[in-house]
Design a protein around this motif. Sequence first.
Motif, PDB file in Angstrom:
ATOM      1  N   TYR A 270      91.490  23.722  48.799  1.00 29.05           N
ATOM      2  CA  TYR A 270      92.239  23.407  49.689  1.00 29.05           C
ATOM      3  C   TYR A 270      93.860  23.210  48.675  1.00 29.05           C
ATOM      4  O   TYR A 270      94.500  23.741  49.160  1.00 29.05           O
TER       5      TYR A 270
ATOM      6  N   TRP B  82      95.909  22.674  59.577  1.00 27.76           N
ATOM      7  CA  TRP B  82      95.131  21.664  59.112  1.00 27.76           C
ATOM      8  C   TRP B  82      94.694  20.599  59.153  1.00 27.76           C
ATOM      9  O   TRP B  82      93.778  19.674  58.853  1.00 27.76           O
TER      10      TRP B  82
ATOM     11  N   LEU C  14      91.736  21.164  59.766  1.00 22.64           N
ATOM     12  CA  LEU C  14      91.035  21.221  57.612  1.00 22.64           C
ATOM     13  C   LEU C  14      90.465  19.796  57.423  1.00 22.64           C
ATOM     14  O   LEU C  14      89.823  19.466  57.170  1.00 22.64           O
TER      15      LEU C  14
END
Length: 280
Positions: free
Chosen positions: A227, A257, A260
């Motif tokens: 990332y 996001w 993630l």
Amino acid sequence: MPLYWNLLRHVPSLQIVLHRAVWCAILVAAWLTLRQGRGWLREILAQPRLAGMLAMSGVLIAGNWSLYVWAVNNGHVVETSLGYFINPLLNVVIGVAFLRERLSPPQWVAVVLAACGVLWLTFNYGSFPWIALCLAVSFALYGLIRKFAAVEAVQGLGVENLFVFGPAVLALAWFEWRGGGGFFNLGWGGWTDVLLVLGGALTAIPLICFAYAVRRVPLTAIGLLQYIGPTLQLLLGVFFFGEAFGTDRAAGFAFIWAGLVVFAVDGYVQARRRIVAQQA
């Protein structure tokens, strides 16, 4: 990498990629020959199945390089970052589909959120994010093949590059013969040539590190540190290259996001539980 390839924006993207493949192959082959002698290549070519896998991985990574360099030098740095944001979550899906790895409920939530982000970008940004998806898919498949290829990381990289070395040399020779080559011709006091050669090392080092890692950990866990790269690329695309990043694009990225974050937190919690269980 976007900053580096931007220094070579006066060289056609295809030639950058060809030089990248040629010099990466030369540097890695020279290193392996110094360390292991000339038998490192015969050892792999004597195993047709392994050689075939490395030929496929070589084609995949060459395609990934080509699209990435073209995208950076044509104003698509933000979309390349999206591709590498999607890639770790795609590794999760491949781990489930091909390696029978199991997802926890939070990981399923992460995958669904990322999928929603891609769909949002597709239908609300006005264009299908084909660059991002092609980058993510090609690199994920590359990682899958390298996970199954029973070969030492540097040796595998050397062989897969040698499969594209010949066509790359022939293509560069044709460009030079036609007078449109980027080597020896585009000035900067020879700095263009130096940058093209060093692009081989810039290619080899991250791929060697990746190949070592992908053989040692599950694909469902490989992505956390990945990332960092796309985050830096996104910041460069917006603040250095001045690419647009409006509310529609921000909303799509927000879904990704969020996925993630869910995935990272779940990975941290699972790792802590394993540590506690080992200490008990």
